[in-house]
Write a protein that holds these residues in place. Structure first.
Motif, PDB file in Angstrom:
ATOM      1  N   GLU A 399      38.935  27.288  31.435  1.00  0.00           N
ATOM      2  CA  GLU A 399      38.131  28.036  30.472  1.00  0.00           C
ATOM      3  C   GLU A 399      36.835  28.543  31.107  1.00  0.00           C
ATOM      4  O   GLU A 399      36.410  29.672  30.868  1.00  0.00           O
ATOM      5  CB  GLU A 399      37.802  27.149  29.261  1.00  0.00           C
ATOM      6  N   LEU A 400      36.201  27.698  31.914  1.00  0.00           N
ATOM      7  CA  LEU A 400      34.966  28.115  32.576  1.00  0.00           C
ATOM      8  C   LEU A 400      35.219  29.265  33.539  1.00  0.00           C
ATOM      9  O   LEU A 400      34.421  30.200  33.626  1.00  0.00           O
ATOM     10  CB  LEU A 400      34.346  26.927  33.313  1.00  0.00           C
ATOM     11  N   LEU A 401      36.326  29.207  34.259  1.00  0.00           N
ATOM     12  CA  LEU A 401      36.659  30.301  35.177  1.00  0.00           C
ATOM     13  C   LEU A 401      36.926  31.595  34.421  1.00  0.00           C
ATOM     14  O   LEU A 401      36.527  32.681  34.841  1.00  0.00           O
ATOM     15  CB  LEU A 401      37.876  29.924  36.024  1.00  0.00           C
ATOM     16  N   GLN A 402      37.608  31.459  33.286  1.00  0.00           N
ATOM     17  CA  GLN A 402      37.898  32.655  32.489  1.00  0.00           C
ATOM     18  C   GLN A 402      36.610  33.239  31.915  1.00  0.00           C
ATOM     19  O   GLN A 402      36.427  34.454  31.868  1.00  0.00           O
ATOM     20  CB  GLN A 402      38.866  32.275  31.364  1.00  0.00           C
ATOM     21  N   TYR A 403      35.708  32.355  31.510  1.00  0.00           N
ATOM     22  CA  TYR A 403      34.444  32.809  30.927  1.00  0.00           C
ATOM     23  C   TYR A 403      33.510  33.392  31.980  1.00  0.00           C
ATOM     24  O   TYR A 403      32.647  34.218  31.688  1.00  0.00           O
ATOM     25  CB  TYR A 403      33.783  31.627  30.222  1.00  0.00           C
ATOM     26  N   LEU A 404      33.693  32.986  33.225  1.00  0.00           N
ATOM     27  CA  LEU A 404      32.795  33.390  34.303  1.00  0.00           C
ATOM     28  C   LEU A 404      32.698  34.901  34.448  1.00  0.00           C
ATOM     29  O   LEU A 404      31.636  35.457  34.743  1.00  0.00           O
ATOM     30  CB  LEU A 404      33.280  32.756  35.613  1.00  0.00           C
ATOM     31  N   SER A 405      33.799  35.598  34.223  1.00  0.00           N
ATOM     32  CA  SER A 405      33.820  37.049  34.437  1.00  0.00           C
ATOM     33  C   SER A 405      32.924  37.782  33.445  1.00  0.00           C
ATOM     34  O   SER A 405      32.416  38.871  33.748  1.00  0.00           O
ATOM     35  CB  SER A 405      35.255  37.581  34.318  1.00  0.00           C
ATOM     36  N   THR A 406      32.742  37.212  32.255  1.00  0.00           N
ATOM     37  CA  THR A 406      31.954  37.890  31.218  1.00  0.00           C
ATOM     38  C   THR A 406      30.635  37.197  30.942  1.00  0.00           C
ATOM     39  O   THR A 406      29.877  37.651  30.082  1.00  0.00           O
ATOM     40  CB  THR A 406      32.766  37.956  29.914  1.00  0.00           C
TER      41      THR A 406
END
Length: 1016
Positions: A399-406
């Motif tokens: 989840e943190l990696l996915q959120y990192l982009s935005t």
């Protein structure tokens, strides 16, 4: 008469309101102030009434924001007036215009005391209000006994007694000796039996201050506080005027629970039982309603109750109930409630028994990670980080990696570091860890600290089974058309060490690996080129069968960089070229890096050192800070047992100078394979840890103090590029400093480094470390000085005085005279740039430790380039501006000789590092550079600055530069600083070189390639 006097004030107010602009208002105010001054000066017989009229006008003018520098004596004299209207004006205006240190206040002490001990309750209230607002130490010594008598008097009305309680609170804060703890314990207990809620609320404020200072003497107050809470919880005998939206005196409830948090525990079973019944009633009876005011009051009580529950370490059932209640709050629409719910749930994580219950709300917490409010996102990130364990690590990290982009740029560094720590701490297998870190670098390369990819190298080097997998993943990422420079570094390093393991795979032959890596070389910085050269040498060494074509290609690269202006690159190229011609001996010289010794990860150590405080610690620290000084003191919680604790800020300890056997061979391999050896002073290597944790944020990575030279906008090539900074930017002379305590590191180099970055260490010796963190916005700057006491004893007689140049306006907050053992003091420094100048401010700092008195004068890096901002301009914007600035003094031109030879790219990087943006394509001549920047000062505001550098390809030691701006002084100063940056000074006048030994350069924190040496 009264009517006419007040009519004069009304007319004046109407005149002010009718002014069309600020200038008219100022003229009207000046006229009125002149009239008042004349009246006070000439009319010796001004009556109390007339004084009242003029003093009212003075107060109104002061409230409009104008300075009122006279008439203070007249305002103070009204305090002694016999009538209430004049006396009221005297007290009000004195409270507003004067502070506790004003000399005129001493004249009023006797009058104020007479009003306090008098029989007129109205006068008593006026006097108590004045002392409660601006009373200082002199008031506390003179009036404290009389105020105490009023507070304990049964004949005084509640109105007077509650003001007396707040007045005594002020006097106690100014001088704690006025309240004797032994004698006041019984009196405080007696005050808590008061039935009037106004007096009780004021007395509870006093109790909170008393127990914060010394709780041992007030144990008898604990049952009384619990009884007050019981009374309020049952709504017994609570007047309507103290009921706020149906909640009985929420202020008193909050204060009572806050006072209880200063006591370690409640041993009496009956008192504890009664308290938990009250807390249970609060938890059960609080919910979210539509009325905002009621929500604010009920939640103030609720969250204070939660803090008390955590402090008292309640039973698991009540803890579970608290978590369930917080789970409801993090799902509501009101952002303030969501924030408080997330923050308190994070504190609850300290109670290990409820972690499983908190995990039930994981989905909602992840949703909060995408909240529009950044403060809520930060709290959600903290909570996810704290609740992560082996069971949910994979899901949370993904989840943190996915959120990192935005994610916001302000959060990405913290987010990437926390994701890296979780991946390492709870990795189900090492291949997953490698995948996570490479994804992290790919998605947030700019925000990934070097220690993260250093740690990957450690893991891969120490685990042979992981090496082929890591090499395959590194090869895959290099196939991408655009990858971050950090990914180039880690991929090149891994393929250099372990690329030969993939020789039989398609696309992984030595020649193919060289080609794919070499494609990235034109786009990377100097530090990365150093790693790529090492990789090329490793590729040559690992080739099973000689490939003359590949060999010639790599030799050509080495030949190209043999004449590089950067000493590090030049040394690598020369040595690798010579080594690569030794044939079979190359394999022995460039052998594989040995395994790293097993040690605790610096990232995990950092995580352990930044755990969330308990509610009690947070509350006590906050209140202690609020009651001491404007400087923030943060005490180091690590035990002072004589052994320096492991610092949380270094990834790997630098090897000591006395090494034998395998350690020496490993260092030799380091100097040859990686080309860099970290070099530190032996005293530095064994000193206490860095106390400036707050300086670099909650989870930043530090290492040994070195001399960083790379800014976020460009890289300064080589040590010599910044050797002139001491002369270009630090013109203020600093006297020779002779102290018995010698500094650690080079003071001049630390200053030079901070001229190019906004945080770091300014000065350090065995006793203290002074760090700086700065933020620059336009012509305003805010700098925080971090004063860290490294010893187990206090630093005394601490003094800090700023010696400012004329072009800077500086305001330093008060520095406490004593810094406690192993504590850190934060002193804000406000900076305003008034006009362009190259002079710098000087910090005159002194302290006493034991019998040693230390005094140093340090230059403050509030230099010219700090007030510049990079900007790019199009040809349509540039040329009209350039033509409009014609001739001296707005446009100055000079032929500069004796220039340090450097390529155009290196010169462009040098300008960019000083916030002068080189704009390619503006000048048709490829041998010329055009740069621009915006300079901010109070006199110039935002002013565009333009410059053109014309070079001679046949003679790199001379050039012609033209500098232009709309301010003559700015043009001259900018021309001089550019000239001093470019001119190669004589060896006798140069600043000490940043890399003292060409064969073994000092590791540079901002040079990730160099810092790789610290991994070993």
């Amino acid at each position: 008469m009264a009517l006419s006097g007040m009519r004069g004030l009304s007319v004046f107010i109407s005149d002010i309101r009718n002014c069309q602009n600020k200038e008219q208002e100022r003229l009207r105010v000046d006229k009125e102030l002149g009239n008042i001054r004349t009246k006070f000066k000439n009319d010796k017989g001004v009556s109390h009434y007339e004084k009242k009229k003029y003093v009212w006008k003075m107060l109104y003018i002061f409230m409009l924001g104008y300075d009122v520098e006279f008439g203070h004596m007249e305002a103070v004299s009204l305090i002694s007036a016999p009538k209430y209207p004049e006396k009221q004006v005297g007290y009000i205006v004195t409270s507003c215009l004067l502070n506790e240190n004003h000399d005129f206040l001493r004249l009023a002490i006797n009058t104020v005391r007479n009003d306090i001990i008098g029989r007129n309750e109205t006068f008593q209230c006026l006097a108590l209000t004045l002392v409660g607002n601006i009373g200082g130490r002199e008031f506390s010594e003179s009036l404290a006994p009389d105020v105490q008598k009023l507070l304990m008097s049964s004949s005084c009305r509640p109105l007077v007694r509650k003001k007396a309680a707040l007045c005594l609170l002020r006097l106690f804060r100014k001088n704690p000796d006025v309240v004797n703890a032994d004698g006041w314990s019984d009196r405080m207990t007696q005050l808590l039996d008061e039935r009037d809620l106004g007096v009780l609320t004021s007395s509870m404020s006093l109790l909170v201050a008393l127990v914060a200072n010394n709780h041992e003497a007030y144990w008898s107050c604990v049952p009384k506080c619990v009884k007050i809470l019981e009374r309020l919880a049952r709504n017994q005998d609570v007047p309507q005027e103290y009921t706020y939206y149906g909640i009985p005196s929420p202020w008193l409830q909050v204060k009572a629970m806050r006072a209880l948090q200063y006591f370690p525990n409640i041993e009496d079973p009956n008192t504890r039982k009664s308290l938990f019944e009250v807390l249970q009633r609060i938890l059960m009876g609080t919910d979210v309603v539509k009325n905002v005011n009621k929500n604010n009051a009920s939640h103030a009580v609720l969250f204070e109750a939660l803090a008390l529950v955590m402090h008292l370490d309640a039973e698991k059932e009540m803890m579970s109930q608290c978590v369930a209640l917080l789970g409801k709050f993090i799902a509501v629409r009101e952002p303030n409630i969501r924030y408080l719910g997330l923050e308190n749930m994070t504190r609850m994580l300290m109670v290990t028994d409820v972690q499983d219950i908190i995990k039930r709300h994981q989905a909602q917490i992840i949703t909060s990670l995408k909240d529009p409010d950044i403060s809520i996102r930060r709290r959600a990130l903290d909570l996810l980080y704290g609740m992560c364990d082996v069971s949910n690590a994979k899901e949370i990290v993904e989840e943190l990696l996915q959120y990192l982009s935005t994610a916001d740029f302000a959060m990405r560094e913290e987010l990437s570091l926390k994701a890296a720590i979780l991946a390492e701490k709870f990795a189900p297998d090492l291949s997953w860890y490698v995948d996570v870190i490479l994804q992290l670098i790919d998605k947030a390369g700019d925000f990934v600290s070097d220690d993260i990819w250093f740690r990957v190298v450690q893991f891969v080097t120490n685990n042979e089974d992981l090496q082929p997998y890591a090499a395959v993943k590194a090869r895959e990422y290099l196939d991408k058309t655009a990858i971050h420079e950090t990914m180039v570094k880690v991929s090149a390093y891994i393929l250099g060490e372990f690329g030969h393991l993939l020789a039989r795979r398609p696309g992984c032959s030595p020649k193919e690996l060289f080609n794919i890596i070499h494609e990235k070389l034109p786009t990377v910085s100097i530090s990365t080129i150093a790693i790529l050269l090492s990789t090329y040498a490793k590729i040559l060494m690992h080739m099973e069968h000689p490939d003359p074509e590949l060999q010639n290609q790599i030799w050509a690269v080495f030949h190209k960089y043999e004449s590089s202006i950067d000493a590090e690159i030049q040394q690598r190229a020369v040595e690798y070229l010579a080594l690569s011609k030794k044939g079979a001996d190359l394999a022995d010289i460039l052998a594989e890096m040995p395994k790293f010794p097993e040690r605790q990860s610096a990232l995990i150590k950092k995580a352990e050192d930044t755990e969330v405080d308990t509610a009690e610690q947070s509350a006590i620290k906050l209140r202690a800070q609020q009651q001491t000084s404007s400087a923030l003191v943060v005490t180091d919680q690590q035990p002072a047992n004589g052994t320096p604790p492991v610092g949380p800020l270094t990834l790997v300890k630098i090897p000591s100078t006395s090494t034998t056997g395998d350690e020496q061979s490993r260092q030799r391999a380091l100097s040859q394979s990686n080309g860099i050896v970290a070099e530190v002073d032996s005293q530095q290597a064994t000193s206490s840890p860095d106390l400036l944790g707050d300086l670099l944020g909650p989870l930043a990575i530090e290492g040994p103090p070195v001399t960083p030279l790379q800014s976020e906008h460009g890289l300064v090539s080589g040590a010599e590029d910044t050797s002139a900074i001491d002369y270009a930017l630090a013109l203020a002379p600093v006297d020779e400093q002779t102290n018995t305590v010698q500094p650690i590191g080079n003071i001049a180099e630390r200053f030079q480094s901070l001229c190019l970055k906004d945080s770091g260490v300014l000065y350090e010796d065995p006793n203290i470390q002074i760090g700086i963190k700065a933020d620059w916005r336009g012509h305003h700057g805010r700098m925080v000085l971090f004063l860290g006491n490294k010893n187990v004893g206090p630093l005394e007689s601490v003094q800090a005085v700023i010696l400012p140049p004329t072009h800077l306006k500086l305001e330093l907050s008060q520095v406490p005279g004593t810094i406690p053992p192993r504590a850190q003091v934060q002193c804000p420094l406000e900076i305003v740039n008034l006009r362009p100048s190259r002079d710098v401010a000087v910090l005159d700092f002194s302290y006493k430790f034991g019998s040693s008195m230390v005094n140093v004068k340090l230059r403050i890096p509030a230099v010219l380039n700090k007030f510049m901002q990079i900007m790019t301009v199009s040809p349509e914007e540039f040329f009209p501006q350039w033509r409009s600035l014609s001739g001296p003094p707005l446009k100055l031109q000079e032929v500069v000789r004796g220039v340090k030879p450097m390529s155009l790219i290196e010169m462009a990087n040098l300008f960019n590092s000083y916030h002068m943006m080189v704009c390619p394509g503006l000048d048709p001549n490829p041998n010329n550079l055009v740069a621009c920047t915006t300079f901010y000062s109070e006199s110039t505001r935002a002013m565009l600055c333009l410059m053109r550098i014309e070079t001679d390809p046949a003679d790199r030691t001379q050039l012609r530069m033209t500098v232009a701006s709309g301010d003559p002084a700015l043009t001259f100063e900018l021309k001089e600083i550019v000239k001093e940056l470019l001119v190669a000074m004589p060896a006798s006048s140069q600043a000490p070189p940043l890399h003292a030994q060409p064969t073994s350069p000092v590791a540079d924190l901002t040079d990730p390639g160099a810092m790789l040496a610290g991994l070993m």
